[in-house]
Design an enzyme around this catalytic site. Structure first.
Site, mmCIF file in Angstrom:
data_model
loop_
_atom_site.group_PDB
_atom_site.id
_atom_site.type_symbol
_atom_site.label_atom_id
_atom_site.label_comp_id
_atom_site.label_asym_id
_atom_site.label_seq_id
_atom_site.Cartn_x
_atom_site.Cartn_y
_atom_site.Cartn_z
ATOM 1 N N GLU A 43 0.823 -1.213 0.000
ATOM 2 C CA GLU A 43 0.000 0.000 0.000
ATOM 3 C C GLU A 43 0.859 1.266 0.000
ATOM 4 O OE1 GLU A 43 -0.619 -2.677 1.764
ATOM 5 O OE2 GLU A 43 -2.547 -3.288 0.928
ATOM 6 N N HIS A 112 -11.921 -6.410 7.047
ATOM 7 C CA HIS A 112 -12.604 -6.042 5.806
ATOM 8 C C HIS A 112 -13.913 -5.297 6.060
ATOM 9 C CE1 HIS A 112 -10.059 -9.524 4.854
ATOM 10 N NE2 HIS A 112 -9.942 -9.010 3.652
#
Length: 311
Positions: A43, A112
């Site tokens: 990321e 998530h």
């Protein structure tokens, strides 16, 4: 991407796979591997490359596959992207968009399902939008891509398959920093964003079918800059306000909105400012009954409307 060859996409699985939610499906085939880049699982690298590309004239749209995994990139976002204009005295800007799915209700569990949008609204120099209506999503994405500063573009995962709406084929924009009045009313204001706009509307419909009342519903759409003018105008009109969001209450956006109302519109309030938010637990659980218990339902909001209306 057809109108501006500077627009490019990068992120994990955005190319051949078309994104984990198929949002970028077919774009690599249409625009090529130089404009739709599959990145390593890193990321920090995704945001760092986007910042570098923007410094060289591109308009990158970087995807973080789930907002939960964005933390390794926080230094790039906070210390570089958000501060580029300020630290360069206005000589440079950082026109990047960071797309990230967020929110729960899809049995995604611990890593998530988080709603951590308030972290980003605390960073000056960074804009944050969270549309839920398809029309707004296209218009705000166009605005974000052509904004000279970095924009966090948050997409609630439940909306991908649950919300449908007509979207014009032609180009248009929805301005960043302007809320949407979804329903007009005079007896109470409910402020929300993301998936919970749907739950609020269901609760309001249930209430107004039984009571002679009208409730104004505001979809913030833009979390920073925040449309204080629309919020305050509505509260001054109705005298009662409720704020509904999925993120934890402590430190959530509802606290900032409450403070703005208390500072600017306190004499107009006819009751306490009510906040409906996620419970004080570290993350959304996986087990279906516990996930349901974590999430606020339309029935919960309906009951809160009753309590506030009694003032």
């Amino acid at each position: 991407m057809e109108h501006d060859e500077r627009v490019m996409i990068l992120g994990e699985d955005v190319g051949k796979r078309g994104g984990v939610f198929r949002v970028t499906d077919g774009l690599q085939e249409k625009f090529g591997e130089l404009r739709v880049l599959d990145s390593p699982l890193s990321e920090s690298s995704i945001i760092g490359v986007a910042i570098g590309a923007s410094a060289n004239g591109m308009l990158p749209v970087a995807e973080i596959q789930f907002l939960d995994f964005i933390h390794p990139a926080m230094n790039q976002i906070m210390s570089e992207a958000a501060k580029t204009r300020y630290r360069s005295g206005g000589d440079f800007s950082c026109p990047i968009v960071i797309r990230a799915p967020y929110g729960g209700g899809i049995h995604g569990a611990l890593y998530h399902s988080q709603s951590i949008e308030a972290l980003f609204t605390h960073i000056p120099g960074l804009k944050v939008v969270a549309p839920i209506d398809p029309y707004d999503a296209k218009g705000l994405l166009s605005s974000a891509i052509h904004d000279p500063d970095p924009v966090m573009f948050l997409e609630h995962k439940r909306a991908y398959r649950a919300i449908r709406g007509d979207v014009p084929d032609e180009m248009y924009t929805v301005p960043i920093g302007k809320a949407r009045v979804v329903r007009e009313g005079t007896d109470m204001t409910i402020i929300s964003y993301g998936w919970y706009v749907q739950e609020v509307l269901e609760a309001v419909d249930a209430y107004t079918q039984q009571q002679q009342a009208s409730i104004e519903v505001i979809d913030l759409r833009s979390l920073r800059p925040l449309d204080s003018e629309t919020i305050l105008s509505s509260v001054i009109k109705t005298g009662k306000v409720m704020i509904v969001h999925e993120a934890n209450k402590f430190g959530g956006l509802g606290g900032e909105i409450s403070a703005i109302i208390a500072e600017e519109a306190f004499p107009y309030l006819d009751g306490p400012i009510v906040r409906i938010a996620g419970p004080e637990v570290p993350a959304m659980p996986y087990a279906a009954p516990l996930e349901k218990a974590f999430l606020t339902s339309a029935d919960d909001i309906r009951a809160a409307i009753d309590r506030l209306a009694a003032y």
